[in-house]
Design a protein around this motif. Structure first.
Motif, PDB file in Angstrom:
ATOM      1  N   ASP A   1       0.823  -1.197   0.000  1.00  0.00           N
ATOM      2  CA  ASP A   1       0.000   0.000   0.000  1.00  0.00           C
ATOM      3  C   ASP A   1       0.861   1.251   0.000  1.00  0.00           C
ATOM      4  N   LYS A   2       1.945   1.214   0.758  1.00  0.00           N
ATOM      5  CA  LYS A   2       2.830   2.378   0.842  1.00  0.00           C
ATOM      6  C   LYS A   2       3.516   2.640  -0.489  1.00  0.00           C
ATOM      7  N   LEU A   3       3.950   1.556  -1.136  1.00  0.00           N
ATOM      8  CA  LEU A   3       4.624   1.702  -2.422  1.00  0.00           C
ATOM      9  C   LEU A   3       3.708   2.294  -3.478  1.00  0.00           C
ATOM     10  N   PHE A   4       2.486   1.786  -3.522  1.00  0.00           N
ATOM     11  CA  PHE A   4       1.566   2.226  -4.561  1.00  0.00           C
ATOM     12  C   PHE A   4       0.923   3.574  -4.248  1.00  0.00           C
ATOM     13  N   SER A   5       0.943   3.979  -2.978  1.00  0.00           N
ATOM     14  CA  SER A   5       0.368   5.274  -2.627  1.00  0.00           C
ATOM     15  C   SER A   5       1.363   6.408  -2.820  1.00  0.00           C
ATOM     16  N   ALA A   6       2.666   6.050  -2.886  1.00  0.00           N
ATOM     17  CA  ALA A   6       3.685   7.070  -3.089  1.00  0.00           C
ATOM     18  C   ALA A   6       3.532   7.664  -4.488  1.00  0.00           C
ATOM     19  N   GLN A   7       3.498   8.971  -4.564  1.00  0.00           N
ATOM     20  CA  GLN A   7       3.300   9.630  -5.838  1.00  0.00           C
ATOM     21  C   GLN A   7       4.562  10.353  -6.272  1.00  0.00           C
ATOM     22  N   GLU A   8       4.753  10.396  -7.581  1.00  0.00           N
ATOM     23  CA  GLU A   8       5.831  11.197  -8.129  1.00  0.00           C
ATOM     24  C   GLU A   8       5.516  12.676  -7.891  1.00  0.00           C
ATOM     25  N   PRO A   9       6.556  13.508  -7.747  1.00  0.00           N
ATOM     26  CA  PRO A   9       6.293  14.948  -7.602  1.00  0.00           C
ATOM     27  C   PRO A   9       5.501  15.474  -8.785  1.00  0.00           C
ATOM     28  N   LYS A  10       4.560  16.350  -8.514  1.00  0.00           N
ATOM     29  CA  LYS A  10       3.765  16.927  -9.593  1.00  0.00           C
ATOM     30  C   LYS A  10       4.555  18.028 -10.298  1.00  0.00           C
ATOM     31  N   ARG A  11       4.474  18.031 -11.609  1.00  0.00           N
ATOM     32  CA  ARG A  11       5.162  19.038 -12.409  1.00  0.00           C
ATOM     33  C   ARG A  11       4.278  20.289 -12.481  1.00  0.00           C
ATOM     34  N   ILE A  12       4.738  21.366 -11.868  1.00  0.00           N
ATOM     35  CA  ILE A  12       3.977  22.603 -11.825  1.00  0.00           C
ATOM     36  C   ILE A  12       4.684  23.647 -12.695  1.00  0.00           C
ATOM     37  N   GLY A  13       4.024  24.021 -13.788  1.00  0.00           N
ATOM     38  CA  GLY A  13       4.602  25.003 -14.695  1.00  0.00           C
ATOM     39  C   GLY A  13       4.322  26.416 -14.227  1.00  0.00           C
TER      40      GLY A  13
ATOM     41  N   ILE B  84      15.666  42.550 -18.484  1.00  0.00           N
ATOM     42  CA  ILE B  84      15.542  42.469 -19.939  1.00  0.00           C
ATOM     43  C   ILE B  84      14.549  41.372 -20.292  1.00  0.00           C
ATOM     44  N   PRO B  85      13.621  41.633 -21.199  1.00  0.00           N
ATOM     45  CA  PRO B  85      12.630  40.609 -21.556  1.00  0.00           C
ATOM     46  C   PRO B  85      13.282  39.344 -22.093  1.00  0.00           C
ATOM     47  N   HIS B  86      12.636  38.224 -21.846  1.00  0.00           N
ATOM     48  CA  HIS B  86      13.044  36.919 -22.385  1.00  0.00           C
ATOM     49  C   HIS B  86      14.412  36.470 -21.867  1.00  0.00           C
ATOM     50  N   GLU B  87      14.700  36.772 -20.613  1.00  0.00           N
ATOM     51  CA  GLU B  87      15.922  36.229 -20.018  1.00  0.00           C
ATOM     52  C   GLU B  87      15.849  34.708 -19.986  1.00  0.00           C
ATOM     53  N   THR B  88      14.656  34.180 -19.689  1.00  0.00           N
ATOM     54  CA  THR B  88      14.454  32.724 -19.713  1.00  0.00           C
ATOM     55  C   THR B  88      13.990  32.334 -21.115  1.00  0.00           C
ATOM     56  N   ARG B  89      14.848  31.613 -21.844  1.00  0.00           N
ATOM     57  CA  ARG B  89      14.513  31.221 -23.215  1.00  0.00           C
ATOM     58  C   ARG B  89      14.466  29.710 -23.389  1.00  0.00           C
ATOM     59  N   ARG B  90      14.689  28.997 -22.299  1.00  0.00           N
ATOM     60  CA  ARG B  90      14.513  27.548 -22.243  1.00  0.00           C
ATOM     61  C   ARG B  90      13.886  27.194 -20.900  1.00  0.00           C
ATOM     62  N   ALA B  91      13.002  26.223 -20.901  1.00  0.00           N
ATOM     63  CA  ALA B  91      12.379  25.819 -19.630  1.00  0.00           C
ATOM     64  C   ALA B  91      13.437  25.254 -18.695  1.00  0.00           C
ATOM     65  N   ARG B  92      13.356  25.665 -17.431  1.00  0.00           N
ATOM     66  CA  ARG B  92      14.272  25.164 -16.407  1.00  0.00           C
ATOM     67  C   ARG B  92      13.452  24.441 -15.351  1.00  0.00           C
ATOM     68  N   ARG B  93      14.002  23.342 -14.854  1.00  0.00           N
ATOM     69  CA  ARG B  93      13.252  22.501 -13.932  1.00  0.00           C
ATOM     70  C   ARG B  93      14.028  22.308 -12.626  1.00  0.00           C
ATOM     71  N   LYS B  94      13.349  22.525 -11.514  1.00  0.00           N
ATOM     72  CA  LYS B  94      13.908  22.250 -10.190  1.00  0.00           C
ATOM     73  C   LYS B  94      13.081  21.139  -9.580  1.00  0.00           C
TER      74      LYS B  94
ATOM     75  N   ASP C 110       7.825  19.462  -8.810  1.00  0.00           N
ATOM     76  CA  ASP C 110       8.925  19.878  -9.671  1.00  0.00           C
ATOM     77  C   ASP C 110       8.526  21.217 -10.268  1.00  0.00           C
ATOM     78  N   ILE C 111       9.326  22.241 -10.036  1.00  0.00           N
ATOM     79  CA  ILE C 111       9.051  23.559 -10.584  1.00  0.00           C
ATOM     80  C   ILE C 111       9.577  23.609 -12.018  1.00  0.00           C
ATOM     81  N   VAL C 112       8.730  24.012 -12.937  1.00  0.00           N
ATOM     82  CA  VAL C 112       9.148  24.204 -14.327  1.00  0.00           C
ATOM     83  C   VAL C 112       8.996  25.683 -14.658  1.00  0.00           C
ATOM     84  N   ASP C 113      10.125  26.392 -14.691  1.00  0.00           N
ATOM     85  CA  ASP C 113      10.126  27.818 -15.014  1.00  0.00           C
ATOM     86  C   ASP C 113      10.171  27.956 -16.531  1.00  0.00           C
ATOM     87  N   THR C 114       9.076  28.439 -17.125  1.00  0.00           N
ATOM     88  CA  THR C 114       8.969  28.457 -18.581  1.00  0.00           C
ATOM     89  C   THR C 114       9.255  29.846 -19.155  1.00  0.00           C
TER      90      THR C 114
END
Length: 213
Positions: A16-28, A59-69, A84-88
């Protein structure tokens, strides 16, 4: 029988513990250019992991590729959420190299930056359609939120049935208007904050735990 029953119960608890464990949610983290998305991403990452996500710039568009933490664990009001933080990259309908010339860039650098920013918009849209479990939508509360891009993105998020938390950023500035954002998107709750100053981050974290936990 007692030993067999105890063993069966132990196996059941582990399973039950194994199957209840969830992967971190990807939040954009989404929004238009220069809304403060990376500043917010860095604030969250530093508060909970001690590390930053990426460089910040006026300056606009400093982030030009998605970065993930990955594996950012947030605890608030008895709730714990692992995300998981996805900075887009900032989404816009047009990237003009001439806007970078206003920031004392050479033409070749401005053209390259505009090309990378355009590719970044396409990448952000791919993440939104395919790879995120929820959205933090960041808006600059000193500007008019009722734009084609914001309306389009909020519509896509709603069509994907993704949980979305709207943040009215830059409340530390004199011409900030949180109500203007609330009026533009009354179907969603809007939380005020200053990611730069760290104002109202306790409520932001509580809402992240509530929305994405």
């Amino acid at each position: 029988m007692g030993l067999f029953t105890d063993l069966k119960d132990s196996i059941s608890r582990v399973t039950d513990k194994l199957f209840s464990a969830q992967e971190p949610k990807r939040i954009g983290i989404y929004g238009p250019p220069n809304a403060g998305k990376t500043t917010l991403a860095n604030r969250i990452a530093r508060d909970w992991t001690g590390d930053a996500v990426g460089p910040e710039s006026h300056i606009p568009h400093e982030t030009r590729r998605a970065r993930r933490k990955e594996n950012v664990e947030i605890e608030r009001d008895g709730k714990t959420v692992s995300i998981d933080i996805v900075d887009t990259p900032g989404v816009t309908t047009k990237v003009d190299y001439e806007e970078f010339l206003d920031h004392d860039m050479e033409k070749d650098d401005a053209v390259r930056r505009s090309r990378e920013a355009t590719e970044g918009v396409a990448e952000a849209m791919h993440w939104l359609r395919e790879d995120v479990d929820g959205v933090i939508y960041v808006l600059d509360s000193t500007t008019d939120p009722f734009t084609q891009v914001n309306t389009m993105l909020i519509g896509i998020i709603e069509s994907q049935d993704l949980p979305v938390l709207i943040l009215a950023n830059k409340t530390d500035l004199e011409d900030s208007s949180v109500q203007r954002i609330r009026n533009a998107f009354p179907q969603h709750e809007t939380i005020p904050l200053s990611a730069l100053e760290g104002d109202n981050m306790d409520e932001v974290y509580a809402k992240i735990a509530e929305y994405f936990g």
